[in-house]
Design a protein around this motif. Structure first.
Motif, PDB file in Angstrom:
ATOM      1  N   VAL A 240       0.983  -1.032  -0.011  1.00 41.69           N
ATOM      2  CA  VAL A 240       0.079   0.103   0.066  1.00 41.69           C
ATOM      3  C   VAL A 240       0.967   1.112  -0.014  1.00 41.69           C
ATOM      4  CG1 VAL A 240      -2.061  -1.013   1.206  1.00 41.69           C
ATOM      5  CG2 VAL A 240       0.017  -0.089   2.600  1.00 41.69           C
ATOM      6  N   TRP A 241       0.441   2.218  -0.480  1.00 37.66           N
ATOM      7  CA  TRP A 241       1.133   3.427  -0.482  1.00 37.66           C
ATOM      8  C   TRP A 241       1.823   3.903   0.872  1.00 37.66           C
ATOM      9  CZ3 TRP A 241       0.397   8.056   1.743  1.00 37.66           C
ATOM     10  CH2 TRP A 241      -0.825   8.589   2.531  1.00 37.66           C
ATOM     11  N   GLN A 242       0.959   3.769   1.897  1.00 40.42           N
ATOM     12  CA  GLN A 242       1.415   4.251   3.077  1.00 40.42           C
ATOM     13  C   GLN A 242       2.722   3.069   3.686  1.00 40.42           C
ATOM     14  OE1 GLN A 242      -1.792   3.218   2.622  1.00 40.42           O
ATOM     15  NE2 GLN A 242      -3.326   4.307   3.350  1.00 40.42           N
ATOM     16  N   GLY A 243       2.607   1.882   3.037  1.00 38.13           N
ATOM     17  CA  GLY A 243       3.936   1.052   3.466  1.00 38.13           C
ATOM     18  C   GLY A 243       5.062   1.748   2.751  1.00 38.13           C
ATOM     19  N   GLU A 244       4.908   2.285   1.495  1.00 38.31           N
ATOM     20  CA  GLU A 244       6.042   2.778   0.713  1.00 38.31           C
ATOM     21  C   GLU A 244       6.425   3.859   1.655  1.00 38.31           C
ATOM     22  OE1 GLU A 244       8.991   3.799  -1.408  1.00 38.31           O
ATOM     23  OE2 GLU A 244       8.075   1.898  -1.549  1.00 38.31           O
ATOM     24  N   ARG A 245       5.752   4.705   2.167  1.00 36.45           N
ATOM     25  CA  ARG A 245       6.177   6.004   2.977  1.00 36.45           C
ATOM     26  C   ARG A 245       6.857   5.535   4.215  1.00 36.45           C
ATOM     27  NH1 ARG A 245       8.097   9.654   4.857  1.00 36.45           N
ATOM     28  NH2 ARG A 245       6.998  12.007   5.472  1.00 36.45           N
ATOM     29  N   ILE A 246       6.429   4.626   4.843  1.00 37.93           N
ATOM     30  CA  ILE A 246       6.959   3.883   6.133  1.00 37.93           C
ATOM     31  C   ILE A 246       8.247   3.270   5.626  1.00 37.93           C
ATOM     32  CG2 ILE A 246       6.875   2.198   8.038  1.00 37.93           C
ATOM     33  CD1 ILE A 246       3.915   2.839   8.034  1.00 37.93           C
ATOM     34  N   ALA A 247       8.280   2.619   4.403  1.00 39.29           N
ATOM     35  CA  ALA A 247       9.825   2.016   4.260  1.00 39.29           C
ATOM     36  C   ALA A 247      10.774   3.082   3.920  1.00 39.29           C
ATOM     37  CB  ALA A 247       9.446   1.177   2.787  1.00 39.29           C
ATOM     38  N   ALA A 248      10.351   4.200   3.167  1.00 36.63           N
ATOM     39  CA  ALA A 248      11.433   5.207   2.922  1.00 36.63           C
ATOM     40  C   ALA A 248      11.816   5.902   4.336  1.00 36.63           C
ATOM     41  CB  ALA A 248      10.603   6.353   2.257  1.00 36.63           C
ATOM     42  N   TYR A 249      10.969   5.834   5.488  1.00 37.25           N
ATOM     43  CA  TYR A 249      11.231   6.371   6.641  1.00 37.25           C
ATOM     44  C   TYR A 249      12.206   5.707   7.296  1.00 37.25           C
ATOM     45  CZ  TYR A 249      11.156   8.190  11.536  1.00 37.25           C
ATOM     46  OH  TYR A 249      11.404   8.824  12.609  1.00 37.25           O
ATOM     47  N   MET A 250      12.028   4.109   7.240  1.00 38.67           N
ATOM     48  CA  MET A 250      12.859   3.232   7.580  1.00 38.67           C
ATOM     49  C   MET A 250      14.483   3.328   7.253  1.00 38.67           C
ATOM     50  SD  MET A 250      10.667  -0.209   8.148  1.00 38.67           S
ATOM     51  CE  MET A 250       9.460  -0.598   9.359  1.00 38.67           C
ATOM     52  N   ASP A 251      14.322   3.480   5.602  1.00 41.69           N
ATOM     53  CA  ASP A 251      15.720   3.776   5.011  1.00 41.69           C
ATOM     54  C   ASP A 251      16.362   4.973   5.945  1.00 41.69           C
ATOM     55  OD1 ASP A 251      15.603   1.719   3.261  1.00 41.69           O
ATOM     56  OD2 ASP A 251      14.547   3.059   1.821  1.00 41.69           O
ATOM     57  N   ARG A 252      15.952   5.899   5.913  1.00 40.77           N
ATOM     58  CA  ARG A 252      16.233   7.312   6.876  1.00 40.77           C
ATOM     59  C   ARG A 252      16.796   6.836   8.147  1.00 40.77           C
ATOM     60  NH1 ARG A 252      16.800  12.003   6.462  1.00 40.77           N
ATOM     61  NH2 ARG A 252      15.547  12.487   8.323  1.00 40.77           N
ATOM     62  N   LEU A 253      15.917   5.953   9.000  1.00 39.49           N
ATOM     63  CA  LEU A 253      16.334   5.670  10.226  1.00 39.49           C
ATOM     64  C   LEU A 253      17.474   4.766  10.056  1.00 39.49           C
ATOM     65  CD1 LEU A 253      14.614   6.160  13.222  1.00 39.49           C
ATOM     66  CD2 LEU A 253      13.734   3.804  12.832  1.00 39.49           C
ATOM     67  N   GLY A 254      17.656   3.860   9.289  1.00 36.18           N
ATOM     68  CA  GLY A 254      18.776   2.863   9.037  1.00 36.18           C
ATOM     69  C   GLY A 254      20.077   3.708   8.937  1.00 36.18           C
ATOM     70  N   LYS A 255      19.855   4.767   8.059  1.00 38.89           N
ATOM     71  CA  LYS A 255      21.086   5.590   7.726  1.00 38.89           C
ATOM     72  C   LYS A 255      21.561   6.579   8.869  1.00 38.89           C
ATOM     73  CE  LYS A 255      20.090   5.666   2.794  1.00 38.89           C
ATOM     74  NZ  LYS A 255      19.836   6.569   1.707  1.00 38.89           N
ATOM     75  N   GLY A 256      20.570   6.784   9.808  1.00 43.15           N
ATOM     76  CA  GLY A 256      20.846   7.711  10.822  1.00 43.15           C
ATOM     77  C   GLY A 256      21.231   6.987  12.222  1.00 43.15           C
ATOM     78  N   VAL A 257      21.676   5.719  12.208  1.00 41.35           N
ATOM     79  CA  VAL A 257      22.152   5.024  13.051  1.00 41.35           C
ATOM     80  C   VAL A 257      23.562   5.427  13.588  1.00 41.35           C
ATOM     81  CG1 VAL A 257      22.520   2.563  14.376  1.00 41.35           C
ATOM     82  CG2 VAL A 257      20.570   3.193  12.895  1.00 41.35           C
ATOM     83  N   HIS A 258      23.745   6.001  14.590  1.00 42.17           N
ATOM     84  CA  HIS A 258      25.206   6.603  15.113  1.00 42.17           C
ATOM     85  C   HIS A 258      25.049   6.915  16.436  1.00 42.17           C
ATOM     86  CE1 HIS A 258      24.010  10.867  14.764  1.00 42.17           C
ATOM     87  NE2 HIS A 258      23.670  10.703  13.650  1.00 42.17           N
ATOM     88  N   PRO A 259      26.230   7.237  17.045  1.00 47.49           N
ATOM     89  CA  PRO A 259      26.272   7.762  18.501  1.00 47.49           C
ATOM     90  C   PRO A 259      25.667   9.028  18.738  1.00 47.49           C
ATOM     91  CG  PRO A 259      28.388   6.900  17.833  1.00 47.49           C
ATOM     92  CD  PRO A 259      27.680   7.244  16.489  1.00 47.49           C
ATOM     93  N   GLY A 260      25.267   9.889  17.561  1.00 50.45           N
ATOM     94  CA  GLY A 260      24.934  11.088  17.988  1.00 50.45           C
ATOM     95  C   GLY A 260      23.330  10.906  18.234  1.00 50.45           C
ATOM     96  N   ASN A 261      22.868  12.158  18.821  1.00 50.04           N
ATOM     97  CA  ASN A 261      21.691  12.138  19.272  1.00 50.04           C
ATOM     98  C   ASN A 261      20.606  13.024  18.069  1.00 50.04           C
ATOM     99  OD1 ASN A 261      19.096  11.555  20.379  1.00 50.04           O
ATOM    100  ND2 ASN A 261      20.020  11.987  22.465  1.00 50.04           N
ATOM    101  N   THR A 262      20.060  12.374  17.109  1.00 50.44           N
ATOM    102  CA  THR A 262      19.438  13.065  16.184  1.00 50.44           C
ATOM    103  C   THR A 262      17.635  12.550  16.256  1.00 50.44           C
ATOM    104  OG1 THR A 262      19.593  11.273  14.499  1.00 50.44           O
ATOM    105  CG2 THR A 262      21.527  13.033  14.309  1.00 50.44           C
ATOM    106  N   SER A 263      17.464  11.914  17.368  1.00 49.07           N
ATOM    107  CA  SER A 263      16.211  11.666  17.679  1.00 49.07           C
ATOM    108  C   SER A 263      14.845  12.567  17.343  1.00 49.07           C
ATOM    109  CB  SER A 263      15.722  10.774  18.974  1.00 49.07           C
ATOM    110  OG  SER A 263      16.513  11.467  19.956  1.00 49.07           O
ATOM    111  N   LYS A 264      15.501  13.649  17.818  1.00 50.04           N
ATOM    112  CA  LYS A 264      14.218  14.975  17.884  1.00 50.04           C
ATOM    113  C   LYS A 264      13.872  15.025  16.464  1.00 50.04           C
ATOM    114  CE  LYS A 264      13.613  19.562  19.142  1.00 50.04           C
ATOM    115  NZ  LYS A 264      14.288  20.945  19.864  1.00 50.04           N
ATOM    116  N   GLU A 265      14.951  15.352  15.440  1.00 53.32           N
ATOM    117  CA  GLU A 265      14.367  15.460  14.081  1.00 53.32           C
ATOM    118  C   GLU A 265      13.548  14.179  13.514  1.00 53.32           C
ATOM    119  OE1 GLU A 265      17.386  15.870  15.234  1.00 53.32           O
ATOM    120  OE2 GLU A 265      17.974  18.085  14.963  1.00 53.32           O
ATOM    121  N   MET A 266      13.941  13.104  13.878  1.00 54.09           N
ATOM    122  CA  MET A 266      13.487  11.860  13.387  1.00 54.09           C
ATOM    123  C   MET A 266      11.932  11.707  14.070  1.00 54.09           C
ATOM    124  SD  MET A 266      15.766  10.643  11.229  1.00 54.09           S
ATOM    125  CE  MET A 266      14.716   8.944  10.950  1.00 54.09           C
TER     126      MET A 266
END
Length: 343
Positions: A240-266
């Motif tokens: 479903v199109w909502q799934g594609e939107r969530i998948a894109a967010y998961m991609d960004r979530l994976g790329k943002g895994v690091h020790p810094g704290n960017t959780s506010k923006e995410m």
């Protein structure tokens, strides 16, 4: 060729040095100084200090017990048995258990001498002082595990990033050849990191630094979220199109895994995704409703994942170091891959 660790080397050098010093002082039972040193070599600095203190207390108490009992009842085997029966529970009671073996050596010396005199007491005190002092000196050197901790940190982050990438791929394609090995490896990596972090804490005598332990504990909580999310991702059997939107967010979530704290923006972006999902048309069939429910649950778990990270307070200096370490490791991997392709 079998490996020889740094602790083995320290033990060998310390025992030899202690025996040498005791020999130079013409002490009786000089080899016992080496035994005491071997017993006092520890894994961490704090443990070394604590164990040394326990042995000093136990040895002094052992000399007192031996002097009183042997002089009262004689230097007989049954008195030695009585001595040990009384001494061991006493050391357990005052939390000096690590000194029991060391003090037993001292008490047996007194039994062998067959008398308690100032010269005997001085001999035993010097053996104790040499053995424990040499061990403390040897334990001043403890190899830093911070580089290994940074490597563990990068390894766990790469594992998490891979998991999010595979989740996103499944949501898009509804099928994948992923075997889930990262979810099996991550607990091992985290436990190994926590063990090293505790060792690092114990090696800091004058300051308390628990950054890495808190970091691995945070990742452990996030791993629980990843594991809870997997069954709901795997139930999505239609796109479903909502799934594609969530998948894109998961991609960004994976790329943002690091020790810094960017959780506010995410978290802000996640709120936008949830709002989009809420404003979309209502499900028309049961299958659509089940898919929508699974997507809502996945969004809820991702919010928990980010909140765990938001509560973690990283050390800015170490965060920068870890990021540099990650970039270096990635560059090396790219170079190795390019070299293989050229072959």
């Amino acid at each position: 060729m079998f490996p020889i660790g740094y602790r083995t080397i320290k033990t060998a050098l310390g025992a030899a040095l202690a025996v040498f010093l005791a020999q130079q002082l013409n002490l009786d039972f000089y080899a016992s100084a080496g035994i005491i040193t071997i017993l006092c070599i520890s894994v961490t600095k704090k443990d070394s200090l604590k164990a040394s203190w326990e042995r000093v207390v136990a040895c002094l108490a052992g000399m007192l017990y031996a002097g009183v009992l042997f002089e009262l009842f004689g230097y007989e085997p049954w008195v030695l048995a009585l001595l040990i029966l009384l001494f061991i529970p006493s050391m357990v009671k005052i939390d000096a258990k690590k000194g029991i073996v060391t003090s037993a050596v001292i008490m047996l010396h007194i039994y062998t001498f067959g008398m308690i005199t100032p010269a005997v007491v001085l001999n035993e005190l010097l053996l104790i002082a040499i053995g424990i002092s040499v061990a403390l000196v040897m334990n001043l050197y403890m190899p830093s595990v911070e580089h290994n901790l940074l490597e563990d940190q990068v390894r766990i982050e790469e594992t998490f990033a891979s998991v999010w990438k595979e989740y996103a791929r499944f949501i898009r394609e509804q099928e994948t050849d992923w075997d889930g090995k990262e979810l099996a490896e991550a607990p091992v990596f985290i436990e190994d990191g926590k063990t090293k972090a505790l060792q690092s804490i114990e090696n800091h005598v004058f300051r308390y630094d628990d950054y890495f332990y808190r970091y691995f504990h945070m990742r452990e909580k996030q791993l629980e979220v990843l594991e809870r999310t997997l069954p709901f991702v795997s139930t999505l059997d239609r796109s479903v199109w909502q799934g594609e939107r969530i998948a894109a967010y998961m991609d960004r979530l994976g790329k943002g895994v690091h020790p810094g704290n960017t959780s506010k923006e995410m978290l802000q972006e996640l709120a936008d995704v949830k709002e989009e999902l809420q404003q979309s048309e209502l499900p028309q069939t049961r299958e659509e409703f089940e898919v929508r429910s699974a997507l809502y649950y996945i969004l809820h778990e991702m919010e928990q994942y980010l909140n765990i990270k938001r509560r973690f307070k990283p050390d800015d200096e170490r965060t920068e170091t870890a990021n540099q370490e990650k970039q270096t490791r990635r560059q090396r991997r790219k170079e190795k891959l390019a070299a293989r392709q050229q072959r």
